[in-house]
Design an enzyme around this catalytic site. Structure first.
Site, short mmCIF file in Angstrom:
data_model
loop_
_atom_site.label_atom_id
_atom_site.label_comp_id
_atom_site.label_asym_id
_atom_site.label_seq_id
_atom_site.Cartn_x
_atom_site.Cartn_y
_atom_site.Cartn_z
CD GLU A 15 -9.00 -20.64 -12.16
OE1 GLU A 15 -8.87 -20.76 -10.94
OE2 GLU A 15 -9.89 -19.93 -12.67
CG ASP A 56 -11.32 -16.36 -13.41
OD1 ASP A 56 -10.53 -16.67 -12.52
OD2 ASP A 56 -12.56 -16.28 -13.24
CG ASN A 98 -2.87 5.48 -1.05
OD1 ASN A 98 -2.92 4.35 -0.55
ND2 ASN A 98 -3.83 5.99 -1.79
CG ASP A 107 -1.70 1.23 1.42
OD1 ASP A 107 -1.87 1.97 0.42
OD2 ASP A 107 -2.14 1.49 2.56
CG ASP A 151 -5.92 3.25 0.45
OD1 ASP A 151 -5.02 2.38 0.55
OD2 ASP A 151 -6.55 3.45 -0.61
CG ASP A 190 -6.57 -12.91 -13.41
OD1 ASP A 190 -7.37 -13.58 -14.08
OD2 ASP A 190 -6.15 -13.26 -12.29
CG ASP A 234 -1.39 1.55 -3.74
OD1 ASP A 234 -0.18 1.45 -4.05
OD2 ASP A 234 -1.78 2.05 -2.65
CG HIS A 285 -6.17 -15.53 -6.25
ND1 HIS A 285 -5.63 -16.18 -7.34
CD2 HIS A 285 -7.47 -15.33 -6.54
CE1 HIS A 285 -6.57 -16.36 -8.25
NE2 HIS A 285 -7.70 -15.85 -7.79
CG ASP A 286 -8.85 -18.91 -6.15
OD1 ASP A 286 -9.26 -17.84 -5.68
OD2 ASP A 286 -8.93 -19.20 -7.37
O1 ISL Z 1 -11.14 -21.66 -5.07
C1 ISL Z 1 -11.39 -22.71 -5.59
C2 ISL Z 1 -11.29 -23.97 -4.89
O2 ISL Z 1 -10.24 -23.98 -4.02
C3 ISL Z 1 -11.74 -22.86 -7.00
O3 ISL Z 1 -12.77 -23.74 -7.11
C4 ISL Z 1 -12.05 -21.55 -7.68
O4 ISL Z 1 -13.24 -21.03 -7.22
C5 ISL Z 1 -12.17 -21.80 -9.14
O5 ISL Z 1 -10.98 -22.40 -9.52
C6 ISL Z 1 -12.33 -20.53 -9.95
O6 ISL Z 1 -11.42 -19.54 -9.58
C7 ISL Z 1 -11.38 -18.36 -10.31
O7 ISL Z 1 -12.65 -17.82 -10.62
C8 ISL Z 1 -13.42 -17.34 -9.53
C9 ISL Z 1 -12.63 -16.46 -8.56
O8 ISL Z 1 -13.36 -16.28 -7.39
C10 ISL Z 1 -11.28 -17.04 -8.24
O9 ISL Z 1 -10.56 -16.16 -7.43
C11 ISL Z 1 -10.60 -17.31 -9.54
O10 ISL Z 1 -9.26 -17.73 -9.39
C12 ISL Z 1 -14.54 -16.54 -10.14
O11 ISL Z 1 -14.01 -15.56 -10.98
CA CA Z 2 -3.47 2.18 -1.23
#
Ligand code: ISL
Ligand code: CA
Length: 552
Positions: A259, A200, A24, A22, A26, A99, A30, A326-327
């Site tokens: 993905e 995605d 700034n 971050d 908040d 992405d 960013d 991130h998932d």
């Molecule tokens: O997080 C999951 C299981 O651990 C996955 O099933 C995930 O939801 C799926 O792979 C799809 O992910 C992607 O599309 C989603 C988004 O929420 C995720 O962050 C993204 O990586 C919808 O856009």
């Molecule tokens: Ca920020």
């Protein structure tokens, strides 16, 4: 001689912008914050960044619900900031991958706003609208984040399909006008100079548009059917990807990564290939700690890890290699680590075991520090739409304890706590109040401290990436699994010409005997995650990367 593309010789680093840095105060990461950290990224030894969504979005699913594909979310900065980021990256020889989230949009996207306004609106067919059955939805499908995949809309008295949250209506890929809009948008970003796209849930683009009832179980919730058989890898998918390739990718030196939610070694070929996409994210390895449902907590299955890696190394010439995104929960937290020292050793072992395989590594921010899951215990600490929906559902069925155990081990927020830069307040991520809590272990686990410590996880990642760059065997060599007596030992050989490199990992907490111990001891130790020298036994989470002495 096989020719290699730039993305085969590159290590990628995923940035989740909200939690990276971050600039700034908040509390929200960013784009300027990322610019400040580019020297760190370069120093780490990666060559490209996959940037999670930074587009304008109401953030119901932290950016995976896009309102405007050609605008930057105000909290993240401006298009000028984005152009600065791209220029600063290119100046350092780093490439940038965007992405692309086009299975669905936000319900605030102008296409959807128009689409829901009337049954004859020109944008109506951009989405899937269907009449209900009696008082209910068109069929029994459930969604990833909600019990039903259909939402009734009072304006026109019909239902729309959403495979994710109800604010994420699915785009109708059957409609050529939708596809043209998407190709234009992707080309607009390519013209701006970006070097690739991560797409995605590409596996869900084609649907069974007869919308029959589903029969399969749901991966997340009890008692719901999930329409994998009707939304994943449908017959028209390869056709759409060939078209996307022809319109956006052909003849350009850009990388495309799909993905592949629900990908298998059998169906992967409909996504990757000459005239389709370059790389595939498959989730078989991520699911090895799941039971019937993602939320069931089981120990990570090491023999199954071995079998799964072998199957994918056989199925594809080139794999995308990753432990985290991130998932997913933090990789090291999938394993039992009684002390911080063992945890660091485990993090190094996981890196060596995965990123010496044949393929392209994708690291996720904080993985290079061995960042861990967060001890979630209060709803106020959660931000993720999926975890919150799951908690509410289970709490309503008297299963709150089950939900919390699941969230602590699998919840997506585990990956989304702020990057731990230093031991200053909020781990140096922000001078304000962070949008999601910082992991309390940051005073002992942070980048500044690890950068000074040659024995740290960070130092190990740098050494590993350096090794990879300098070894033909690790970059381009063949892959061959090695049999070992211990079921928790994962071992393989990479070979290119005369160069033979062995990777031997004890993925468990028990010491393990070694079969080719002498050969290993005679070889040149390239990387090792123990203080003491190697012997005939593999210690808990020990990893050795050895160049055999017979090779040049
Ligand atoms: O997080 C999951 C299981 O651990 C996955 O099933 C995930 O939801 C799926 O792979 C799809 O992910 C992607 O599309 C989603 C988004 O929420 C995720 O962050 C993204 O990586 C919808 O856009
Ligand atoms: Ca920020």
């Amino acid at each position: 001689m096989q020719e290699y593309k730039w993305w085969q010789d590159t290590v990628f680093y995923q940035i989740y912008p909200r939690s990276f840095c971050d600039s700034n105060g908040d509390g929200i990461g960013d784009i300027r914050g990322i610019v400040q950290k580019l020297d760190y990224i370069k120093w780490l030894g990666v060559g490209a960044v996959w940037l999670s969504p930074v587009y304008d979005s109401p953030n119901k699913d932290t950016g995976y619900d896009i309102r405007d594909y050609r605008r930057i979310l105000r909290e993240y900065g401006t298009m000028e900031d984005f152009d600065l980021l791209l220029a600063e990256m290119h100046k350092r020889g780093l490439r940038l991958v965007m992405d692309v989230v086009v299975n669905h949009t936000s319900d605030e996207h102008p296409w959807f706003v128009a689409s829901r306004s009337s049954r004859d609106d020109p944008h109506r067919a951009y989405y899937y609208w269907r009449p209900g059955k009696g008082d209910g939805p068109p069929n029994n499908w459930s969604s990833f984040f909600a019990p039903s995949a259909w939402k009734y809309d009072t304006i026109t008295g019909e239902w729309y399909l959403h495979c994710f949250g109800e604010n994420q209506p699915d785009l109708n890929w059957e409609n050529p006008a939708v596809r043209e809009e998407i190709y234009d948008m992707i080309n607009w970003w390519f013209d701006r100079g970006v070097d690739g796209i991560r797409i995605d849930v590409v596996s869900l683009f084609a649907k069974n548009c007869r919308f029959p009832d589903a029969t399969l179980r749901k991966p997340n919730y009890d008692g719901h059917v999930f329409p994998i058989e009707h939304i994943a890898f449908q017959p028209r998918l390869p056709e759409y990807l060939r078209e996307l390739n022809a319109r956006c990718l052909a003849g350009r030196d850009r990388v495309s990564i799909g993905e592949g939610t629900f990908a298998t070694t059998e169906n992967a070929g409909s996504i990757v290939g000459e005239d389709r996409l370059d790389l595939l994210f498959q989730f078989d390895l991520m699911e090895l700690g799941n039971g019937e449902k993602k939320w069931d907590v089981h120990p990570y299955d090491i023999p199954a890890f071995r079998e799964t890696v072998l199957a994918w190394q056989r199925a594809l010439d080139w794999n995308a290699l990753f432990w985290c995104n991130h998932d997913q929960p933090r990789a090291v937290s999938r394993f039992d680590c009684p002390t911080p020292a063992l945890q660091a050793r485990c993090a190094k072992m996981l890196a060596g075991a995965m990123y010496c395989l044949r393929g392209t590594p994708f690291l996720y921010q904080g993985e290079e520090l061995g960042m861990t899951n967060y001890p979630f215990s209060d709803e106020n600490e959660l931000r993720d739409i999926e975890s919150i929906a799951f908690l509410h559902y289970e709490a309503a069925h008297d299963n709150a304890a089950y939900a919390w155990a699941g969230i602590r081990s699998k919840g997506r927020d585990n990956a989304r706590t702020p990057m731990q830069w230093s031991d200053r307040p909020n781990a140096g991520f922000t001078t304000g109040v962070p949008w999601i809590p910082v992991n309390p272990n940051y005073p002992r686990l942070n980048a500044e401290q690890q950068a000074r410590d040659p024995g740290s996880v960070l130092a190990f990642y740098r050494a590993l990436l350096g090794l990879r760059r300098r070894s033909e065997a690790l970059l381009h060599g063949t892959f061959r699994p090695l049999e070992q007596p211990g079921a928790e030992v994962f071992a393989y050989e990479r070979r290119f010409g005369n160069e033979r490199v062995l990777v031997v990992a004890n993925m468990g907490l028990r010491p393990q005997p070694l079969d080719c111990a002498q050969e290993l001891l005679d070889g040149e130790m390239l990387l090792h995650n123990l203080e003491q020298g190697p012997d005939q036994t593999l210690q808990p989470y020990e990893l050795r990367i050895v160049r055999l002495s017979s090779s040049r």
